[in-house]
Write an enzyme that holds these catalytic residues in place. Structure first.
Site, PDB file in Angstrom:
ATOM      1  N   GLN A 217     -36.244  43.495 -68.351  1.00  0.00           N
ATOM      2  CA  GLN A 217     -37.456  44.247 -68.030  1.00  0.00           C
ATOM      3  C   GLN A 217     -37.561  45.441 -68.974  1.00  0.00           C
ATOM      4  O   GLN A 217     -36.714  46.330 -68.970  1.00  0.00           O
ATOM      5  CB  GLN A 217     -37.453  44.737 -66.580  1.00  0.00           C
ATOM      6  CG  GLN A 217     -38.793  45.363 -66.190  1.00  0.00           C
ATOM      7  CD  GLN A 217     -38.805  45.943 -64.799  1.00  0.00           C
ATOM      8  OE1 GLN A 217     -38.188  46.979 -64.561  1.00  0.00           O
ATOM      9  NE2 GLN A 217     -39.505  45.286 -63.880  1.00  0.00           N
TER      10      GLN A 217
ATOM     11  N   HIS B 265     -42.882  46.176 -67.814  1.00  0.00           N
ATOM     12  CA  HIS B 265     -43.076  46.858 -66.524  1.00  0.00           C
ATOM     13  C   HIS B 265     -44.384  47.656 -66.576  1.00  0.00           C
ATOM     14  O   HIS B 265     -44.468  48.700 -67.215  1.00  0.00           O
ATOM     15  CB  HIS B 265     -41.894  47.789 -66.273  1.00  0.00           C
ATOM     16  CG  HIS B 265     -41.716  48.182 -64.838  1.00  0.00           C
ATOM     17  ND1 HIS B 265     -42.711  48.058 -63.902  1.00  0.00           N
ATOM     18  CD2 HIS B 265     -40.638  48.724 -64.180  1.00  0.00           C
ATOM     19  CE1 HIS B 265     -42.266  48.499 -62.725  1.00  0.00           C
ATOM     20  NE2 HIS B 265     -41.009  48.898 -62.867  1.00  0.00           N
TER      21      HIS B 265
ATOM     22  N   HIS C 219     -45.691  50.321 -60.420  1.00  0.00           N
ATOM     23  CA  HIS C 219     -44.941  51.406 -59.773  1.00  0.00           C
ATOM     24  C   HIS C 219     -45.197  52.788 -60.360  1.00  0.00           C
ATOM     25  O   HIS C 219     -44.310  53.647 -60.370  1.00  0.00           O
ATOM     26  CB  HIS C 219     -43.434  51.111 -59.820  1.00  0.00           C
ATOM     27  CG  HIS C 219     -43.072  49.852 -59.120  1.00  0.00           C
ATOM     28  ND1 HIS C 219     -41.795  49.334 -59.140  1.00  0.00           N
ATOM     29  CD2 HIS C 219     -43.811  48.973 -58.382  1.00  0.00           C
ATOM     30  CE1 HIS C 219     -41.776  48.200 -58.449  1.00  0.00           C
ATOM     31  NE2 HIS C 219     -42.992  47.978 -57.973  1.00  0.00           N
TER      32      HIS C 219
ATOM     33  N   TYR D  76     -45.561  53.752 -63.416  1.00  0.00           N
ATOM     34  CA  TYR D  76     -44.995  54.045 -64.724  1.00  0.00           C
ATOM     35  C   TYR D  76     -46.103  54.019 -65.791  1.00  0.00           C
ATOM     36  O   TYR D  76     -47.284  53.998 -65.467  1.00  0.00           O
ATOM     37  CB  TYR D  76     -43.844  53.085 -65.023  1.00  0.00           C
ATOM     38  CG  TYR D  76     -42.689  53.263 -64.059  1.00  0.00           C
ATOM     39  CD1 TYR D  76     -42.078  54.506 -63.913  1.00  0.00           C
ATOM     40  CD2 TYR D  76     -42.233  52.218 -63.271  1.00  0.00           C
ATOM     41  CE1 TYR D  76     -41.033  54.686 -63.009  1.00  0.00           C
ATOM     42  CE2 TYR D  76     -41.197  52.397 -62.364  1.00  0.00           C
ATOM     43  CZ  TYR D  76     -40.600  53.634 -62.241  1.00  0.00           C
ATOM     44  OH  TYR D  76     -39.575  53.833 -61.342  1.00  0.00           O
TER      45      TYR D  76
ATOM     46  N   ARG E 265     -45.129  42.813 -65.093  1.00  0.00           N
ATOM     47  CA  ARG E 265     -45.085  43.160 -63.672  1.00  0.00           C
ATOM     48  C   ARG E 265     -46.187  44.154 -63.349  1.00  0.00           C
ATOM     49  O   ARG E 265     -46.353  45.165 -64.046  1.00  0.00           O
ATOM     50  CB  ARG E 265     -43.729  43.769 -63.307  1.00  0.00           C
ATOM     51  CG  ARG E 265     -43.512  43.850 -61.788  1.00  0.00           C
ATOM     52  CD  ARG E 265     -42.179  44.453 -61.421  1.00  0.00           C
ATOM     53  NE  ARG E 265     -41.668  43.870 -60.171  1.00  0.00           N
ATOM     54  CZ  ARG E 265     -40.730  44.404 -59.416  1.00  0.00           C
ATOM     55  NH1 ARG E 265     -40.171  45.554 -59.761  1.00  0.00           N
ATOM     56  NH2 ARG E 265     -40.320  43.806 -58.311  1.00  0.00           N
TER      57      ARG E 265
ATOM     58  N   GLY F 265     -35.071  41.498 -54.132  1.00  0.00           N
ATOM     59  CA  GLY F 265     -34.356  42.621 -54.708  1.00  0.00           C
ATOM     60  C   GLY F 265     -33.124  42.976 -53.917  1.00  0.00           C
ATOM     61  O   GLY F 265     -32.036  42.443 -54.152  1.00  0.00           O
TER      62      GLY F 265
END
Length: 369
Positions: A97, A176, A179, A181, A228, A317
């Site tokens: 990732q 990624h 979330h 980011y 993602r 997870g």
């Protein structure tokens, strides 16, 4: 369907169970280098059809959590080779990732002022160096808005990181964009107040992500690239975004011709809204390629997503933290080891304890007289 094989765009898996990315911060210092202990950790969990590594910064400024492994030096490449070899020896596939946290960082972690779509800070904490020594949760620093040159350099950094990953033996890369980011900061209205070609309209706000995916796909092949997203999670933001669900649907249409390995939806973590079934149907209507879903799934709920064809792959997870043999436990309906407070405390940093010392399940054997 959990245990059926999966064959996608160049990605063939022995089952549809995926180990989701989880930050564990166990690298060798200095240099944030992957090590033998990490190779053991991932190999222990290689019954999964696919493993996605913990978030891996593509450059120093991309870094937002201390002790996380990088993929921008030769030492990183050499360290990751130990991990990919161990996973392949166990018969699984592994994607790395690729991570840029944007504003979710601190200047003592990134080595400079963090960057974002706009110079907007949200109250937030990340795992970093403490003033009194050691590591713990620290408040993030004020970010600066990225220039066009910063954006172009970051795209180049993702391409180089992807090429480094392939040199390290990975089967592919997952970018990624979830979330809160960096890419998520460009996608959402509250964090993106730009007036150039990367802000304003939905097409402009998704431009950075789409251009990065295209550049990485051009470099290593779309079948080795995934992304993602988390349109129903608002971690890193004060409030939900009224447009983000539609932004992701529109971005999926632009991603479809790239023939990515998969699109990974992260759900039901931190602060979130429930995903309507109608949205899953919309995703399938606009995106014909493989879809992965993660987010506090059980064996039963994951099976339902597969049966309804809302997902082709399902990711887990925290169950993998305490159950290295999770696939076997699912297959034989063995009990799961609980992810408890002690396990949570050992997520970030430390050594073997709480990392590679969780046992595999030992079923009782009845001896006949």
């Amino acid at each position: 369907m959990l245990f059926e094989t999966f064959n996608g765009y160049g990605l063939s898996l022995r089952n549809r169970i995926v180990m989701a990315p989880m930050t564990r911060s166990r690298t060798t210092q200095p240099g944030d280098v992957p090590n033998e202990m990490m190779a053991t950790y991932y190999q222990q969990r290689a019954d999964a059809g696919l493993i996605i590594t913990e978030g891996t910064p593509i450059s120093p400024v991309a870094r937002g959590y201390s002790l996380t492994p990088g993929i921008y030096t030769q030492a990183h490449i050499d360290g990751w080779r130990k991990v990919t070899q161990a996973v392949h020896d166990a018969g699984s596939k592994i994607f790395i990732q690729l991570w840029h946290v944007g504003r979710r960082s601190h200047h003592d972690i990134a080595g400079e002022q963090p960057v974002s779509a706009s110079a907007i800070k949200e109250p937030d904490q990340v795992f970093g160096p403490l003033p009194e020594g050691g590591f713990g949760m620290v408040e993030t620093s004020e970010p600066r808005a990225m220039t066009r040159e910063d954006i172009e350099q970051t795209i180049d950094d993702f391409v180089l990181a992807a090429e480094n990953a392939m040199a390290a033996g990975f089967d592919g890369v997952e970018i990624h964009a979830a979330h809160g980011y960096l890419f998520d900061q460009f996608l959402r209205i509250a964090s993106n107040q730009r007036t150039d070609e990367y802000g304003g309209s939905q097409d402009n706000r998704m431009r950075f992500l789409v251009n990065t995916l295209q550049a990485v796909s051009d470099a290593i092949g779309g079948q080795h690239v995934a992304v993602r997203v988390s349109p129903h999670v608002y971690e890193g933001f004060g409030d939900d975004d009224p447009e983000i669900a539609d932004v992701i649907l529109n971005a999926l249409e632009k991603m479809a011709p790239m023939n990515l390995a998969y699109v990974h939806f992260s759900e039901n973590i931190s602060r979130y809204t429930d995903v309507p079934e109608s949205y899953r149907q919309q995703v399938r209507a606009v995106y014909p390629n493989p879809v992965m879903v993660a987010g506090k799934l059980s064996k039963e709920s994951a099976q339902q997503l597969l049966l309804k064809q809302y997902a082709d792959l399902v990711a887990f997870g925290t169950p993998f933290v305490t159950n290295p043999d999770l696939v076997a436990r699912f297959r034989y309906s063995w009990p799961l080891a609980e992810f408890d407070a002690d396990a949570r405390l050992s997520l970030y940093g430390g050594g073997a304890e709480g990392y590679i010392d969780y046992p595999r399940y030992q079923p009782a054997v009845c001896n006949a007289e």
